[in-house]
Design an enzyme around this catalytic site. Structure first.
Site, PDB file in Angstrom:
ATOM      1  N   LYS A   1      -6.819  -4.987  -3.050  1.00 60.96           N
ATOM      2  CA  LYS A   1      -7.580  -5.531  -1.918  1.00 60.96           C
ATOM      3  C   LYS A   1      -8.554  -4.492  -1.401  1.00 60.96           C
ATOM      4  CE  LYS A   1      -3.871  -4.331   1.301  1.00 60.96           C
ATOM      5  NZ  LYS A   1      -4.620  -3.366   2.111  1.00 60.96           N
TER       6      LYS A   1
ATOM      7  N   CYS B   1      -2.037  -2.885   7.760  1.00 56.76           N
ATOM      8  CA  CYS B   1      -1.960  -3.752   6.574  1.00 56.76           C
ATOM      9  C   CYS B   1      -0.677  -4.574   6.518  1.00 56.76           C
ATOM     10  CB  CYS B   1      -2.172  -2.929   5.315  1.00 56.76           C
ATOM     11  SG  CYS B   1      -3.874  -2.292   5.217  1.00 56.76           S
TER      12      CYS B   1
ATOM     13  N   ASP C   1       0.793  -1.241   0.000  1.00 55.79           N
ATOM     14  CA  ASP C   1       0.000   0.000   0.000  1.00 55.79           C
ATOM     15  C   ASP C   1       0.826   1.291   0.000  1.00 55.79           C
ATOM     16  OD1 ASP C   1      -2.019  -1.863   0.190  1.00 55.79           O
ATOM     17  OD2 ASP C   1      -2.814  -1.169   2.109  1.00 55.79           O
TER      18      ASP C   1
END
Ligand SMILES: [Zn+2]
Length: 212
Positions: A110, A155, A12
């Protein structure tokens, strides 16, 4: 160069998680240089991209009276309500252009199901819906998963825990990641990671392993 059985999983690194972004991680931009340094030594790199529809259940704005950083009860458990971020197709959802990883083999998106969040790159927050990453890594012969990126305590941690649960050796590269640290979440994440057998490394230690 690390063998293909060692994957660098870059989580990310997107504009909305950068300083000034919609869900800024403090010093989030500081991960880019160490990640580029690592990636130059990994033949196998996978990137993740948080990728939500605008009506996503993790957004405070989609809950009547919901405040960012408060908690809501979802059918799958407790969910932190976040400011809207990484909406599909927006600039904030793009991977940072300073990532210098042209050889990355896969970008896994995701959080694309409206009703369930996915901190983990392996299994969504309902803990039953797979993203497909486990199968990809197994089919490509991966044994060790080196996790870095944003944010350490969400995450990155969930991804590393699931990598371990899926039977891979798993590592979190601390200085190539940055935390949000909401209500003690960073310390809790490190305790859980250590308990479940995820190893904590620094960039120099990872690169040192490569020379061994
Ligand atoms: Zn998200």
């Amino acid at each position: 160069m690390r063998p293909s059985s060692d994957v660098l999983l870059v989580v990310d690194v997107q504009y909305d998680f950068m300083p000034g972004g919609a869900l800024a991680v403090p010093y989030g931009d500081e991960v880019i240089a160490p990640i580029n340094r690592l990636a130059a030594h990994f033949s196998h790199v996978v990137l993740t991209q948080d990728w939500h529809p605008a009506n996503h259940a993790s957004f405070a704005v989609n809950h009547p009276g919901g405040q960012p950083f408060s908690r809501a009860h979802m059918p799958y458990g407790e969910q932190v309500l976040w400011p809207a971020h990484c909406v599909q197709g927006t600039q904030g959802a793009q991977l940072h252009e300073a990532l210098d990883i042209a050889h990355a083999r896969l970008v896994i998106r995701k959080g694309h199901h409206a009703n369930v969040d996915s901190y983990s790159a392996f299994v969504e927050a309902d803990r039953t819906t797979p993203t497909g990453l486990t199968g990809y890594l197994r089919e490509t012969g991966v044994k060790r998963v080196y996790c870095c990126g944003l944010a350490t305590d969400y995450c990155v941690a969930w991804t590393a825990l699931d990598a371990r649960a899926c039977g891979f050796e798993a590592f979190v590269i601390e200085d190539a990641s940055r935390p949000i640290d909401l209500d003690g979440s960073l310390e809790a994440a490190w305790l859980q990671l250590t308990d479940l057998g995820v190893e904590r490394l620094l960039v120099d230690e990872v690169l040192g392993h490569a020379l061994a």
